[in-house]
Scaffold this active site. Structure first.
Site, mmCIF file in Angstrom:
data_model
loop_
_atom_site.group_PDB
_atom_site.id
_atom_site.type_symbol
_atom_site.label_atom_id
_atom_site.label_comp_id
_atom_site.label_asym_id
_atom_site.label_seq_id
_atom_site.Cartn_x
_atom_site.Cartn_y
_atom_site.Cartn_z
ATOM 1 N N SER A 64 0.332 2.055 6.063
ATOM 2 C CA SER A 64 0.034 3.485 5.924
ATOM 3 C C SER A 64 0.435 4.332 7.127
ATOM 4 O O SER A 64 0.451 5.560 7.022
ATOM 5 C CB SER A 64 -1.461 3.684 5.674
ATOM 6 O OG SER A 64 -1.697 3.652 4.298
ATOM 7 N N LYS A 101 3.046 6.886 6.580
ATOM 8 C CA LYS A 101 2.781 8.181 5.922
ATOM 9 C C LYS A 101 2.984 9.349 6.887
ATOM 10 O O LYS A 101 3.355 10.448 6.466
ATOM 11 C CB LYS A 101 1.354 8.195 5.352
ATOM 12 C CG LYS A 101 1.198 7.260 4.160
ATOM 13 C CD LYS A 101 -0.248 7.078 3.748
ATOM 14 C CE LYS A 101 -0.331 6.158 2.531
ATOM 15 N NZ LYS A 101 -1.633 5.555 2.332
ATOM 16 N N TYR A 134 8.032 4.543 -1.945
ATOM 17 C CA TYR A 134 6.730 4.396 -1.272
ATOM 18 C C TYR A 134 6.470 2.938 -0.843
ATOM 19 O O TYR A 134 6.028 2.677 0.283
ATOM 20 C CB TYR A 134 5.610 4.907 -2.194
ATOM 21 C CG TYR A 134 4.245 4.660 -1.617
ATOM 22 C CD1 TYR A 134 3.740 5.452 -0.591
ATOM 23 C CD2 TYR A 134 3.450 3.603 -2.065
ATOM 24 C CE1 TYR A 134 2.498 5.205 -0.025
ATOM 25 C CE2 TYR A 134 2.209 3.346 -1.519
ATOM 26 C CZ TYR A 134 1.733 4.145 -0.500
ATOM 27 O OH TYR A 134 0.505 3.895 0.061
ATOM 28 N N TYR A 148 -8.664 6.779 6.870
ATOM 29 C CA TYR A 148 -9.361 6.580 5.596
ATOM 30 C C TYR A 148 -10.703 7.316 5.638
ATOM 31 O O TYR A 148 -10.773 8.447 6.119
ATOM 32 C CB TYR A 148 -9.533 5.079 5.281
ATOM 33 C CG TYR A 148 -8.281 4.264 5.522
ATOM 34 C CD1 TYR A 148 -7.102 4.563 4.834
ATOM 35 C CD2 TYR A 148 -8.243 3.228 6.434
ATOM 36 C CE1 TYR A 148 -5.941 3.835 5.045
ATOM 37 C CE2 TYR A 148 -7.079 2.490 6.648
ATOM 38 C CZ TYR A 148 -5.942 2.806 5.959
ATOM 39 O OH TYR A 148 -4.800 2.089 6.180
ATOM 40 N N VAL A 169 -3.203 -1.002 6.978
ATOM 41 C CA VAL A 169 -3.925 -2.244 6.683
ATOM 42 C C VAL A 169 -3.230 -3.498 7.235
ATOM 43 O O VAL A 169 -3.771 -4.588 7.152
ATOM 44 C CB VAL A 169 -4.208 -2.426 5.170
ATOM 45 C CG1 VAL A 169 -5.181 -1.390 4.659
ATOM 46 C CG2 VAL A 169 -2.928 -2.435 4.363
HETATM 47 N N1 GLU Z 1 0.551 -0.459 0.832
HETATM 48 C C1 GLU Z 1 -0.807 -0.035 0.828
HETATM 49 C C2 GLU Z 1 -1.146 0.704 -0.436
HETATM 50 O O1 GLU Z 1 -0.510 1.682 -0.748
HETATM 51 C C3 GLU Z 1 -1.066 0.837 2.019
HETATM 52 C C4 GLU Z 1 -2.330 0.446 2.568
HETATM 53 C C5 GLU Z 1 -2.677 1.106 3.883
HETATM 54 O O2 GLU Z 1 -2.152 0.743 4.936
HETATM 55 O O3 GLU Z 1 -3.546 1.985 3.820
HETATM 56 O O4 GLU Z 1 -2.018 0.324 -1.159
#
Ligand code: GLU
Length: 304
Positions: free
Chosen positions: A64, A67, A189, A240, A258
């Site tokens: 993530s 992003k 993505y 998060y 994650v």
């Molecule tokens: N590839 C994970 C998902 O989209 C990203 C998780 C993360 O690092 O928050 O579910």
């Protein structure tokens, strides 16, 4: 002058002796199989001096954290128009929650949750001729490191397990907030999540956020306002449903993934990346958070 190397050495000594290392993410084998007994930090200061300790040269999946980088590229391409399609409020929800998206008619709360990142991915897919190649080229340029790559195996596993991401993309599509095919956006993505970096590469990549939108080679990718806004989003939405806790404990803008990576920064001062794959209950690196709390407490350097 703060002696960052001594600070990192002390953190490594103290954090490395902890008994509780958290649990690695288990949803794909590439993450589940990683030894959680790893810990690295790399810090680059505003004068481009580098400091590191532990497993800072070992590659991990940035997940993530990507992003923030897609957001930077999209904002650079389309500017303020982006905010018509994605909001800038913390969600207080885990990264993959869907209920708010339905309540709020397909406008994701912010670009750092999955639904918001899918809208940003859609913008890049619309604007770029070869989205995956051009996004990777963008990262290689801002980090000044041509060796950074996608991990195709991780991207495939993300695809095979990405049921909630398919759900989010379809929901966005049903609200008219996704212009391209769901599969094309998701393929982009899943690839952005699969990018592999080590702590040193990650800290260097994020240098532009401490340097008003200019990378280490002083090339401009964002204007001052755009850099400011992305830093604000990292502070309020980067962890998060633990963004408040991170601001409270650490006091820096940052983003976690994650894969166990965290990047955090203080504009005009330093950018730091930590990696420890064991996660806490909210999905943030357990020791990474503790290390950063110690870094800002020991140095008295935070945005507060
Ligand atoms: N590839 C994970 C998902 O989209 C990203 C998780 C993360 O690092 O928050 O579910």
């Amino acid at each position: 002058m703060i002696d960052f190397q001594t600070v990192l050495d002390t953190i490594h000594q103290e954090i490395g002796s902890r008994k509780e290392w958290g649990n690695v993410a288990a949803y794909i084998p590439e993450l589940a199989d990683i030894d959680n007994n790893k810990f690295g930090i790399h810090l680059i200061d505003f004068n481009r001096k580098n400091y590191s300790i532990g497993d800072s040269n070992e590659s991990f999946s940035i997940q993530s954290i990507s992003k923030v980088l897609t957001l930077a590229m999209a904002l650079g391409l389309v500017g303020e128009d982006l905010w018509r399609r994605v909001d800038v409020e913390p969600s207080g929800d885990p990264f993959n929650h869907l209920s708010l998206l339905e309540q709020e008619n397909g406008i994701p709360r912010n670009p750092l949750i999955n639904a918001g990142a899918l809208v940003v991915a859609d913008v890049l897919v619309s604007r770029l001729k070869n989205p995956k190649e051009e996004f990777l080229a963008f990262i290689r340029k801002i980090s000044n490191d041509p060796s950074i790559k996608y991990d195709e195996q991780v991207a495939l596993s993300e695809k095979n397990t990405g049921f909630r991401n398919y759900a989010a993309a379809n929901l966005l599509k049903s609200y008219g907030n996704l212009s391209n095919d769901v599969d094309v956006v998701l393929d982009f993505y899943f690839h952005q999540c699969s990018i592999a970096m080590n702590c040193a590469q990650l800290a260097k990549t994020f240098f532009l956020f401490i340097n008003r939108g200019n990378c280490m080679q002083e090339q401009t990718y964002l204007n001052v306002n755009q850099a400011k806004r992305i830093n604000a989003l990292m502070l309020t939405c980067g962890f998060y449903d633990e963004a408040g806790e991170f601001a409270f404990e650490v006091g820096l803008p940052g983003k976690s993934g994650v894969g166990g990576g965290i990047v955090a920064l203080l504009p005009n001062e330093f950018c730091v990346a930590t990696w420890s794959p064991g996660l806490n209950k909210k999905g943030n690196s357990k020791l990474g958070m503790e290390a950063l709390e110690k870094l800002t407490s020991d140095t008295d350097l935070s945005i507060f």
